[in-house]
Design an enzyme around this catalytic site. Structure first.
Site, PDB file in Angstrom:
ATOM      1  N   ASP A  20       0.858  -1.175   0.000  1.00 41.48           N
ATOM      2  CA  ASP A  20       0.000   0.000   0.000  1.00 41.48           C
ATOM      3  C   ASP A  20       0.900   1.233   0.000  1.00 41.48           C
ATOM      4  OD1 ASP A  20      -2.565   1.400   0.352  1.00 41.48           O
ATOM      5  OD2 ASP A  20      -1.744   1.918   2.308  1.00 41.48           O
ATOM      6  N   ASP A  22      -0.197   5.176   0.545  1.00 36.53           N
ATOM      7  CA  ASP A  22      -0.473   6.193   1.563  1.00 36.53           C
ATOM      8  C   ASP A  22      -0.404   5.579   2.956  1.00 36.53           C
ATOM      9  OD1 ASP A  22      -1.190   8.586  -0.058  1.00 36.53           O
ATOM     10  OD2 ASP A  22      -2.784   7.286  -0.798  1.00 36.53           O
TER      11      ASP A  22
END
Length: 334
Positions: A20, A22
């Protein structure tokens, strides 16, 4: 469910890390401290890296350039997989070639839709056959209202993702899920979702990047970890984004990560088995115990992955046997 354990580093135990972005690799315009170095080391051990994001506001090539500017290792445009690409794939499979779709979003969404042969419009008057919604900071009331009118007319509704929040350099801000909720409230409809925790984004990533034994690395229990569990993929939760260590310790069975670490440096580490006896847990050279409903650390222990594992393992042990939740002492959550 107990924490997973390894006698080798995670980088050598898996052949693909689905990262991932952010809250894991970067926060806003800034790289997470130590992220580039950790990923360079992981790549050096032969681990494939795929950068996957529920954020549909930017195109994959824009994200890839951002990662290269941050000195992440060997990033090609194809290594970045966005929820916008995943939802565009879903829609292209379901809709006629060249069909018009009403887009609530920005370039990050329109580019992959056009690459899949769909025509992007912004009004119900343009004859769309479906509605698609993805995050963009400039979305306003008129955009959401147009989507609501189109959905009420009977058009199918797609969403890139439903993250209620997004981490930024200034703090936690409303995410696409908050905007989707506004349309849901107005229409009573439910969108077809491509991003995490749905599996379309995971399938898109594995099909493009490869790997037979992947590890999902994320900062959110509700999207990254739940999505990995639903897809049958092991996961590493890091503490550089949204979900806190206390939230991980409070997680119910079926919503728990396989591993936990402070940040991406956990990829290079072994994750020893957590041994629980009575109200005490030990992992490697770290030990904790429950005192009056609080998991406390023995004096003199430095914060480490083994200490986190001992604390989480003990919290889950107590919860699974008594349904009680325990608080983590200040040394652990500071």
């Amino acid at each position: 469910m107990t924490l997973g354990s390894t006698t080798r580093s995670l980088s050598t135990s898996y052949d693909l890390a689905m990262l991932d972005l952010d809250g894991v690799v970067y926060r806003g315009a800034d790289a997470i401290a130590g992220a580039a170095e950790a990923l360079v080391a992981a790549r050096g051990e032969g681990l494939r890296l795929a950068y996957i994001t529920n954020n549909a506001s930017r195109t994959a090539d824009t994200v890839a350039q951002k990662l290269r500017d941050m000195r992440m290792p060997d990033v090609s445009d194809d290594d970045v997989v966005t929820s916008a690409q995943a939802v565009a794939h879903l829609m292209a499979d379901a809709l006629p070639a060249g069909a018009a779709v009403l887009v609530v979003g920005g370039e990050g969404l329109t580019v992959p839709l056009e690459q899949r042969g769909l025509r992007c419009v912004t009004s119900l008057d343009d004859g769309p056959v479906a509605v698609v919604q993805g995050f963009h900071a400039d979305i306003g009331w008129h955009d959401l209202a147009e989507a609501a009118y189109a959905i009420q007319s009977g058009l199918p509704w797609y969403a890139s993702n439903t993250d209620m929040t997004v981490p930024t350099a200034r703090g936690i801000a409303p995410g696409n899920g908050s905007l989707v909720q506004a349309v849901r409230t107005a229409t009573g409809a439910e969108p077809i979702v491509a991003g995490k925790p749905e599996r379309a984004l995971f399938d898109e990533t594995i099909a493009r990047v490869g790997g037979t034994h992947p590890l999902m690395v994320g900062d959110r229990l509700d999207t990254d970890i739940d999505g990995a569990i639903a897809a049958g993929i092991d996961s590493l939760a890091v503490l550089t984004g949204v979900s806190s260590l206390q939230e991980i310790a409070d997680a119910d069975p079926g919503h728990r990560p396989t591993f936990v670490s402070h940040d991406l440096r956990g990829l290079a580490e072994q994750h020893p088995e957590v041994m629980v006896e009575g109200g005490r847990a030990r992992c490697g050279d770290a030990s904790v115990e429950v005192r009056d409903g609080v998991v406390e650390v023995e004096e003199g222990q430095a914060s480490s992955t083994t200490l986190l594992r001992a604390a989480v393992g003990l919290a889950w042990h107590v919860h699974d046997r008594s349904a009680a939740r325990v608080r983590l002492g200040g040394t652990l959550v500071a």
